[in-house]
Structures are given as C-alpha cells and as structure tokens.
Design an enzyme around this catalytic site. Structure first.
Site, PDB file in Angstrom:
ATOM      1  N   ASP A 100       0.912  -1.491   0.108  1.00 42.58           N
ATOM      2  CA  ASP A 100       0.264   0.173   0.275  1.00 42.58           C
ATOM      3  C   ASP A 100       0.694   1.193  -0.169  1.00 42.58           C
ATOM      4  OD1 ASP A 100       1.011   0.308   2.425  1.00 42.58           O
ATOM      5  OD2 ASP A 100      -0.587  -0.498   3.319  1.00 42.58           O
ATOM      6  N   GLU A 122      -0.534  -9.089  -1.375  1.00 38.76           N
ATOM      7  CA  GLU A 122      -1.029  -8.965  -0.261  1.00 38.76           C
ATOM      8  C   GLU A 122      -2.000  -7.883  -0.226  1.00 38.76           C
ATOM      9  OE1 GLU A 122       1.528  -7.363   3.504  1.00 38.76           O
ATOM     10  OE2 GLU A 122       0.629  -5.980   3.777  1.00 38.76           O
ATOM     11  N   GLU A 136      -1.807   5.319   2.655  1.00 36.51           N
ATOM     12  CA  GLU A 136      -1.766   3.571   2.604  1.00 36.51           C
ATOM     13  C   GLU A 136      -3.203   3.055   2.291  1.00 36.51           C
ATOM     14  OE1 GLU A 136      -0.229   5.346   4.976  1.00 36.51           O
ATOM     15  OE2 GLU A 136       1.832   4.595   4.661  1.00 36.51           O
ATOM     16  N   HIS A 215       6.946   4.033  13.169  1.00 40.30           N
ATOM     17  CA  HIS A 215       6.909   4.957  12.176  1.00 40.30           C
ATOM     18  C   HIS A 215       5.935   5.747  11.236  1.00 40.30           C
ATOM     19  CE1 HIS A 215       5.989   2.292   8.742  1.00 40.30           C
ATOM     20  NE2 HIS A 215       6.219   1.353   9.408  1.00 40.30           N
ATOM     21  N   ARG A 217       3.442   7.826  10.124  1.00 42.20           N
ATOM     22  CA  ARG A 217       2.621   8.775   9.852  1.00 42.20           C
ATOM     23  C   ARG A 217       1.390   9.392  11.035  1.00 42.20           C
ATOM     24  NH1 ARG A 217       1.979   7.758   5.056  1.00 42.20           N
ATOM     25  NH2 ARG A 217       4.223   8.124   4.195  1.00 42.20           N
ATOM     26  N   HIS A 246      14.145   4.412  13.686  1.00 46.30           N
ATOM     27  CA  HIS A 246      13.055   4.984  11.901  1.00 46.30           C
ATOM     28  C   HIS A 246      13.824   6.322  11.339  1.00 46.30           C
ATOM     29  CE1 HIS A 246      11.376   5.559   7.841  1.00 46.30           C
ATOM     30  NE2 HIS A 246      11.101   3.726   8.380  1.00 46.30           N
TER      31      HIS A 246
HETATM   32  N1  UDP Z   1      12.728  -4.823   9.562  1.00 45.44           N
HETATM   33  C1  UDP Z   1      13.508  -4.663   9.803  1.00 45.44           C
HETATM   34  N2  UDP Z   1      14.761  -4.177  10.442  1.00 45.44           N
HETATM   35  C2  UDP Z   1      14.551  -2.971  11.359  1.00 45.44           C
HETATM   36  C3  UDP Z   1      13.141  -2.979  11.909  1.00 45.44           C
HETATM   37  C4  UDP Z   1      12.562  -3.907  11.408  1.00 45.44           C
HETATM   38  O1  UDP Z   1      14.159  -5.054   9.288  1.00 45.44           O
HETATM   39  O2  UDP Z   1      15.538  -2.732  11.955  1.00 45.44           O
HETATM   40  C5  UDP Z   1      11.512  -4.896   8.721  1.00 45.44           C
HETATM   41  C6  UDP Z   1      10.539  -5.973   9.410  1.00 45.44           C
HETATM   42  O3  UDP Z   1      10.682  -6.935  10.373  1.00 45.44           O
HETATM   43  C7  UDP Z   1       9.128  -5.967   8.435  1.00 45.44           C
HETATM   44  C8  UDP Z   1       9.953  -4.852   8.315  1.00 45.44           C
HETATM   45  O4  UDP Z   1      10.902  -4.115   8.334  1.00 45.44           O
HETATM   46  O5  UDP Z   1       9.330  -7.024   8.507  1.00 45.44           O
HETATM   47  C9  UDP Z   1       8.486  -3.667   8.430  1.00 45.44           C
HETATM   48  O6  UDP Z   1       8.752  -3.023   8.231  1.00 45.44           O
HETATM   49  P1  UDP Z   1       7.904  -1.149   7.959  1.00 45.44           P
HETATM   50  O7  UDP Z   1       7.797  -1.461   9.549  1.00 45.44           O
HETATM   51  O8  UDP Z   1       9.464  -0.380   7.712  1.00 45.44           O
HETATM   52  O9  UDP Z   1       6.584  -0.587   7.153  1.00 45.44           O
HETATM   53  P2  UDP Z   1       4.965  -1.842   7.674  1.00 45.44           P
HETATM   54  O10 UDP Z   1       5.343  -3.001   7.320  1.00 45.44           O
HETATM   55  O11 UDP Z   1       4.269  -0.827   8.546  1.00 45.44           O
HETATM   56  O12 UDP Z   1       5.024  -1.258   5.646  1.00 45.44           O
END
Ligand code: UDP
Length: 375
Positions: A100, A122, A136, A215, A217, A246
């Site tokens: 998204d 997804e 998103e 992280h 917004r 982040h």
């Molecule tokens: N992640 C990572 N290293 C970190 C923190 C998170 O590889 O230091 C991975 C985590 O395992 C997950 C993904 O990043 O698979 C999540 O990314 P984020 O939270 O940025 O995005 P969202 O999932 O909310 O779209």
C-alpha cells in the site's frame, strides 16, 4: 529475448515491499518459465539498500527518485512518470507490486495505463478509514481496482475484495512474510553475528526486554510522544528496551530527545532483516505501529502491543497476546505490565499459521504460470 517465457517485472520502493516480494522473486528466477526484471524507485534508500544487501538481491534497475523531504505527491508523480516512460519502452506480461505504499500505487497506475497487467501481493487489506493509515488505505484500494491478479493473504482480506466486487482473479495465498520468517529462522545464527553481539552487549538474555519500532505518519508529534513516555515508565520499572530507530526525522529527533539518556533503553540503527528477525524472536514483548511486524509477531507468537487506533490486520486480534491500544501512555504501560507478567522465557522455533503456512510465494507463482502461460 525468449518470447515464450512469461515476462515479469517485480517493482518496489520501500523496505517492507522488498522483504515481502523477495520470496516470490527468488522462486521466479529459479523457474525457467519466467523471465524476471526487478526495478526500484530507490526511495527510503538507506533502509532499502541495507535490506537488499542482506538478502543479496541485486536489482536490475534503480530509478533513484529519492529526494530529501519528499512528499507523497512527489513519490506518486515521480514513480508514475518514470515507470510510465519505462513501460513505454519495455513490455511485460505482468508487473508485481506489494502492499500500500505510494510507490506501489504509482507503479500500478503506470503499468495499468500502459496496458500491462498488475499483480497485487497482499491485496484486500482494509482498515475502513481513509485517514488511518493515510495515504495507505486509499493506495491499497486503488491498487486493487487496477490489478488483474489480487493475492489476498487471508480469508478476511479476500472477503474485503469480494464485498467490493473484486472477487474475480482474487486468490487466498497466505502472506509471503511467513515464507520469509520461516526461511530466516532456518538459517544458523553464529556468535559473531550482529544480533548475537547486540544481545550480549545489552545483556538482555537473562532479563525481560521489549523490542520497539515506531514509524507511522499518523503517530508523528503528540501520539509518538505519548508512546515514548510509556517506554520511559517501562524502563524506570527495570525493563530493558531495544529500539531500532527509523531514520525519518519526525521519529528520530523526538526519540533521541526523549529516550537517549536512560541506561535501560538501547537506541540503535535499523537492523538488516535477518538480524532483526533473530532479535525479534527472543523479545518478551513487542510495541510497534508497523504493519509487517504485526504479522511477524503473530507468526512467532510474540506478545504484541499495537500503538495504533485501527488495524487492517484484524486477524491478529483473535490472538490472546495481542492488544490494539492506540498511543495512550497509561494503556500502553498497563498492557505491557500485564503481558510481561504473563509470558515467560520466549524461544520461538515454530511458526503460527494465522497469516499463512509459508507457501504463499509458491502459490503466487503457480497462479501466474497457469494464468499467463497460454497468453
Ligand atoms: N525491519 C527490519 N529491520 C528493522 C526494523 C524492522 O528489517 O530494524 C523489518 C520488519 O521485520 C518488518 C518490516 O521491516 O518485516 C516492517 O517495515 P515497516 O515497519 O517500516 O513498514 P510496515 O510493515 O509498517 O509497512
């Protein structure tokens, strides 16, 4: 070029997209029926590069549209234009995007408007609120509308597509994150790895500790501040906190200002994916606003506090150790105390199948081959 092969573009812009598209990419390149090209917008470039490096994924094309302080509008217009031009010169049977993000939306719209089929990995996640998460929720709805193939991770996400009249070419595949978690846990962790050294440095093996990420917004400003206050209280109670911060300045500056002086709080740079999962599996509790981590914690059965008001993954709430609490510091503190008093000694080697059984990427590959081979 071999015209008999199914030409697939795997395209992405951010860390979670890389992580969740990788298992499909890995299967596609080993299958002689497919010819695969990979392209990235090059946004969030440090996190993206680190993740690609960790997975040893060398991308064919990096459009490098990353700019400082870029807005959603910039990401959308740049990815739409750049991929639109690219599709003008290069044809594909299908363009695979994930999730998204605004880059996924720009790429999907570019592919669709050039007459290239979009495959949405997804698909069907919905919070039901256009502003949470923003943008998103609208991104994923629009991507589903322009996608020929919709790969829904669960029955619930499939039912959302059905309700919106999008059931045709929608499939329940499981989430590819489970494929990734299983694959990562299978790898041996040696004592010199980043994660082993960190665990030792923080001496957190013998103590109860919490892994935190923030992280989104919607959390910037007051909500994030309130989450950080709860973390300070938890650190004062003696719990150790490990927090990969982040790089977004809205997160980093406030986190450093509020949390950097407490001896129980370990602020670190984001970790490569495999190190992160190996740390995550040992956490006594996770506090996060991340989407992907909700799935990873559910897969690994890790007690979880989601610091958001709504989730597009309501499946997690069927688990007895997952709480959606928003950003209220008292609620976070009380829930964390409750969960930490309840759950002891994690060591998670098996996987819970609420978001899939680890075969999502194989299912997606088979659907693509059976639908596109005869074209
Ligand atoms: N992640 C990572 N290293 C970190 C923190 C998170 O590889 O230091 C991975 C985590 O395992 C997950 C993904 O990043 O698979 C999540 O990314 P984020 O939270 O940025 O995005 P969202 O999932 O909310 O779209």
């Amino acid at each position: 070029m071999d015209t008999q092969k199914i030409r697939v573009l795997v395209a992405f812009g951010t860390r979670p997209e890389v992580i969740k598209l990788y298992p499909i990419y890995e299967k596609l390149i080993r299958d002689i029926r497919f010819e695969v090209v990979t392209a990235t917008t090059g946004q969030h470039s440090d996190l993206l590069e680190m993740t690609l490096e960790d997975l040893k994924w060398s991308v064919d094309i990096n459009f490098a549209i990353m700019t400082n302080n870029q807005s959603n509008y910039d990401v959308l217009s740049n990815s739409l234009t750049i991929f639109g031009d690219f599709f003008n010169e290069n044809s594909f049977d299908v363009c695979l995007v994930h999730g998204d993000t605004t880059s996924a939306l720009g790429i999907s719209l570019a592919a669709h408007s050039r007459g290239i089929k979009v495959g949405h990995v997804e698909a069907g996640l919905r919070s039901g609120n256009l502003m949470q998460p923003w943008p998103e929720e609208s991104n994923r709805r629009i991507i589903d509308i322009v996608s020929t193939f919709k790969f829904a991770p669960t029955e619930f996400s499939f039912s959302n597509l059905k309700k919106e009249g999008l059931a045709e070419n929608s499939f329940i595949t499981g989430n590819t994150i489970v494929d990734m978690v299983i694959k990562t846990l299978e790898r041996e962790v040696d004592s010199n790895s980043v994660e082993s050294k960190l665990m030792e440095e923080f001496s957190i093996k013998s103590q109860k500790w919490i892994l935190v990420t923030q992280h989104r917004r919607e959390s910037f400003g007051a909500p994030l501040r309130s989450v950080l206050d709860a973390l300070l209280d938890l650190a004062n109670l003696g719990f150790a906190i490990v927090f990969p911060v982040h790089p977004n300045p809205n997160v980093k500056n406030l986190v450093n200002e509020v949390l950097s002086h407490h001896s129980n709080i370990h602020l670190i740079d984001p970790l490569p994916y495999s190190s992160f999962v190996n740390i995550l599996k040992n956490a006594n509790l996770v506090i996060t606003d991340s989407g992907g981590m909700q799935e990873e914690c559910a897969a690994l059965n890790i007690p979880l506090i989601i610091t958001r008001n709504v989730t597009e993954r309501p499946e997690v709430q069927s688990m007895d150790n997952v709480y959606l609490v928003g950003s209220d510091s008292t609620k976070i503190l009380d829930t964390a105390n409750f969960l930490l008093s309840k759950h002891l000694n994690p060591l998670r080697e098996s996987v819970n199948f609420i978001f899939g059984d680890g075969t999502a990427s194989q299912k997606i590959l088979e659907i693509l081959s059976s639908s596109l081979e005869s074209n």
